[in-house]
Design a protein around this motif. Structure first.
Motif, PDB file in Angstrom:
ATOM      1  N   TYR A   1      15.222  -4.539 -12.039  1.00  0.00           N
ATOM      2  CA  TYR A   1      16.089  -4.394 -13.199  1.00  0.00           C
ATOM      3  C   TYR A   1      15.505  -3.558 -14.333  1.00  0.00           C
ATOM      4  N   ASP A   2      14.211  -3.293 -14.314  1.00  0.00           N
ATOM      5  CA  ASP A   2      13.575  -2.538 -15.396  1.00  0.00           C
ATOM      6  C   ASP A   2      13.349  -1.104 -14.931  1.00  0.00           C
ATOM      7  N   ASP A   3      14.189  -0.200 -15.407  1.00  0.00           N
ATOM      8  CA  ASP A   3      14.103   1.204 -14.994  1.00  0.00           C
ATOM      9  C   ASP A   3      12.826   1.874 -15.483  1.00  0.00           C
ATOM     10  N   HIS A   4      12.194   1.287 -16.481  1.00  0.00           N
ATOM     11  CA  HIS A   4      10.978   1.888 -17.047  1.00  0.00           C
ATOM     12  C   HIS A   4       9.701   1.235 -16.504  1.00  0.00           C
ATOM     13  N   LEU A   5       9.856   0.288 -15.588  1.00  0.00           N
ATOM     14  CA  LEU A   5       8.685  -0.408 -15.055  1.00  0.00           C
ATOM     15  C   LEU A   5       7.934   0.499 -14.069  1.00  0.00           C
ATOM     16  N   VAL A   6       6.639   0.598 -14.267  1.00  0.00           N
ATOM     17  CA  VAL A   6       5.773   1.355 -13.360  1.00  0.00           C
ATOM     18  C   VAL A   6       4.622   0.448 -12.944  1.00  0.00           C
ATOM     19  N   ALA A   7       4.525   0.194 -11.651  1.00  0.00           N
ATOM     20  CA  ALA A   7       3.384  -0.562 -11.131  1.00  0.00           C
ATOM     21  C   ALA A   7       2.198   0.391 -10.990  1.00  0.00           C
ATOM     22  N   VAL A   8       1.084   0.026 -11.589  1.00  0.00           N
ATOM     23  CA  VAL A   8      -0.123   0.858 -11.548  1.00  0.00           C
ATOM     24  C   VAL A   8      -1.175   0.139 -10.715  1.00  0.00           C
ATOM     25  N   ASP A   9      -1.511   0.723  -9.596  1.00  0.00           N
ATOM     26  CA  ASP A   9      -2.493   0.167  -8.668  1.00  0.00           C
ATOM     27  C   ASP A   9      -3.841   0.817  -8.957  1.00  0.00           C
ATOM     28  N   VAL A  10      -4.833   0.022  -9.374  1.00  0.00           N
ATOM     29  CA  VAL A  10      -6.121   0.589  -9.794  1.00  0.00           C
ATOM     30  C   VAL A  10      -7.187   0.446  -8.710  1.00  0.00           C
ATOM     31  N   ARG A  11      -6.767   0.115  -7.493  1.00  0.00           N
ATOM     32  CA  ARG A  11      -7.719   0.022  -6.391  1.00  0.00           C
ATOM     33  C   ARG A  11      -8.081   1.411  -5.866  1.00  0.00           C
ATOM     34  N   ARG A  12      -9.050   1.448  -4.989  1.00  0.00           N
ATOM     35  CA  ARG A  12      -9.450   2.723  -4.380  1.00  0.00           C
ATOM     36  C   ARG A  12      -8.344   3.251  -3.480  1.00  0.00           C
ATOM     37  N   GLU A  13      -8.401   4.549  -3.219  1.00  0.00           N
ATOM     38  CA  GLU A  13      -7.342   5.218  -2.467  1.00  0.00           C
ATOM     39  C   GLU A  13      -7.122   4.573  -1.105  1.00  0.00           C
ATOM     40  N   ALA A  14      -8.215   4.225  -0.406  1.00  0.00           N
ATOM     41  CA  ALA A  14      -8.077   3.628   0.922  1.00  0.00           C
ATOM     42  C   ALA A  14      -7.400   2.261   0.847  1.00  0.00           C
ATOM     43  N   GLU A  15      -7.709   1.491  -0.177  1.00  0.00           N
ATOM     44  CA  GLU A  15      -7.047   0.199  -0.354  1.00  0.00           C
ATOM     45  C   GLU A  15      -5.559   0.393  -0.625  1.00  0.00           C
ATOM     46  N   PHE A  16      -5.260   1.338  -1.492  1.00  0.00           N
ATOM     47  CA  PHE A  16      -3.867   1.654  -1.821  1.00  0.00           C
ATOM     48  C   PHE A  16      -3.103   2.067  -0.564  1.00  0.00           C
ATOM     49  N   ALA A  17      -3.726   2.909   0.250  1.00  0.00           N
ATOM     50  CA  ALA A  17      -3.057   3.398   1.451  1.00  0.00           C
ATOM     51  C   ALA A  17      -2.763   2.276   2.433  1.00  0.00           C
ATOM     52  N   ASP A  18      -3.608   1.267   2.443  1.00  0.00           N
ATOM     53  CA  ASP A  18      -3.462   0.160   3.395  1.00  0.00           C
ATOM     54  C   ASP A  18      -2.367  -0.825   2.985  1.00  0.00           C
TER      55      ASP A  18
END
Length: 468
Positions: free
Chosen positions: A371-388
């Motif tokens: 419902y929040d059009d301005h919501l952005v989830a920011v993932d601060v983990r390493r790239e490999a963690e993010f990819a997994d």
């Protein structure tokens, strides 16, 4: 014989106390040496040698302070050049240790001076080998760290020879005592144990399997993660020398009144470091503080994110002032100028402004996402963690890159930022860095991705292009 592994979890570092017939040696000591001196005293032993396996990049060694306290020589292997006196050992040289002996095995590869130390018992039988960063449990030392003018492929080739010609030929029952355990950045994927045997490593370690030199080089140089930025700094300190920990403590453990603390804050380059638990930090903190809690991999993140040449003032839990300073000194920080007396409570009682970070449960993220059009989830983990696995649509800004001014260039003022990491420790660090840069419209997701992945209503996706 008596051997004790002294393991420091936040650095994944293992130092060793070896003793025979009242004579002791220390292998790869940390900068805070009291534990080694106390152990020797309790056992009525004298420390006769300080053995260094190589120039450590992930921590500052205690070799100089320990040498000053005991008079024991600092022993390095061949190809070592320092700015302080050492015993430059020859390959194959033996050192008597009570009724035992310690034999030098030069094993270049992780670095050119890398050396293992073979402990022989009273009968001369090989008992244990202290492998430094040459051989870990299930892994070997990465060959891409600074070591003269050699490239990673050249060092990997040297490592191939060291392992096959000098280590693999040791008896299978010889105990392997490495310098690091799981979580260390000195190898790609260290196993869960902190010791092993030659036989177990020959059976289970990919680097000790039958293979050509070319296959080995390809395997150990592939998929190496970026080394923490402080590694070259620590390696240089270990090579050139440093101020004693006692001298650093004299300044670092000075209690600062609120007024004195504010004077330091008025200097543009002062770093306010809050070492309290992440959950305590989010509730209240001195504005502009950077959170790096002692409960996580504190020293590693401090070394990766903080400048070494700027003054640091501390906010800690009561009684944790000395521990905070010791852990900073372990990775080379010396410009520490005191701590806030009475902590954040004294700051608040003085009527000073308090900042906070809003914590949200993962179910609140699930409710807000659609419902929040301005919501952005920011993932601060390493790239490999993010990819997994990550929240669909999430932006990946790894914590270790957040000191780069351009890392947050795409963040816009109207966005509602929901920060998460693996469990919640790194996201609080990230939130404090963002706040320090003037980004305040953010929330910290409690439990991080561990909670997100089991929460209904949040779509999790993978990035197969990175994983492959």
């Amino acid at each position: 014989m008596f051997i004790k592994q002294l393991y420091t979890s936040c650095l994944s570092e293992a130092a060793y106390y070896i003793e025979s017939d009242g004579v002791a040696a220390i292998v790869d000591p940390l900068r805070d040496i009291d534990g080694y001196l106390q152990l020797a005293s309790e056992r009525n032993a004298a420390i006769k040698y300080i053995f260094e396996t190589h120039f450590h990049a992930d921590f500052v060694s205690g070799h100089l302070d320990l040498q000053k306290a005991t008079g024991a020589p600092i022993v390095y292997g061949p190809n070592t050049e320092t700015r302080f006196p050492i015993h430059l050992a020859k390959d194959g040289e033996s050192f008597p240790l009570g009724k035992a002996t310690i034999e030098v095995i030069h094993t270049p590869g992780h670095t050119i001076e890398s050396t293992c130390y073979l402990l022989r018992d009273e009968t001369g039988k090989p008992h244990a080998v202290f492998t430094g960063d040459t051989l870990f449990v299930g892994e070997v030392g990465r060959p891409d760290l600074s070591s003269g003018d050699l490239g990673k492929e050249e060092l990997a080739s040297l490592l191939f020879d060291s392992l096959n010609n000098k280590i693999a030929g040791l008896p299978d029952d010889v105990i392997v005592y490495p310098a690091h355990g799981p979580g260390s950045n000195c190898g790609k994927n260290l196993g869960p144990a902190t010791s092993s045997t030659i036989g177990q490593e020959k059976q289970n370690n990919y680097a000790l399997q039958p293979q050509t030199r070319e296959e080995f080089i390809k395997a150990v140089t592939a998929d190496l993660p970026a080394a923490p930025t402080y590694f070259p700094i620590n390696a240089r300190i270990n090579k050139e020398g440093y101020d004693s920990l006692e001298k650093i403590m004299e300044t670092a453990l000075a209690p600062l009144s609120v007024a004195d603390f504010k004077q330091w804050m008025q200097q543009d380059d002062t770093i306010i470091l809050d070492t309290r638990k992440a959950g305590d930090f989010t509730k209240q903190f001195v504005p502009g503080s950077i959170s790096i809690g002692l409960e996580g991999r504190f020293a590693e993140w401090a070394g990766s994110l903080l400048p070494f040449d700027k003054p640091i003032i501390l906010v800690t839990e009561a009684g944790e002032e000395k521990e905070s300073v010791i852990r900073l000194a372990r990775v080379g920080f010396s410009q520490i100028h005191g701590y806030l007396s009475g902590g954040v409570e004294a700051w608040q009682q003085a009527g000073e402004e308090i900042d906070l970070i809003i914590d949200v449960e993962v179910d609140e993220l699930a409710m807000d996402l659609p419902y929040d059009d301005h919501l952005v989830a920011v993932d601060v983990r390493r790239e490999a963690e993010f990819a997994d696995g990550h929240v669909r649509g999430a932006v990946n800004i790894p914590l270790n890159e957040m000191t780069d001014p351009g890392s947050m260039a795409n963040i816009e003022e109207h966005q509602n930022l929901y920060l998460y990491c693996g469990s919640g420790y790194r996201s609080v660090i990230a939130a404090s860095l963002m706040k320090r840069q003037g980004i305040h419209n953010l929330r910290n997701v409690l439990g991080g991705f561990n909670a997100i992945r089991v929460q209904q209503g949040i779509e999790v996706v993978k990035d197969s292009s990175v994983l492959n």
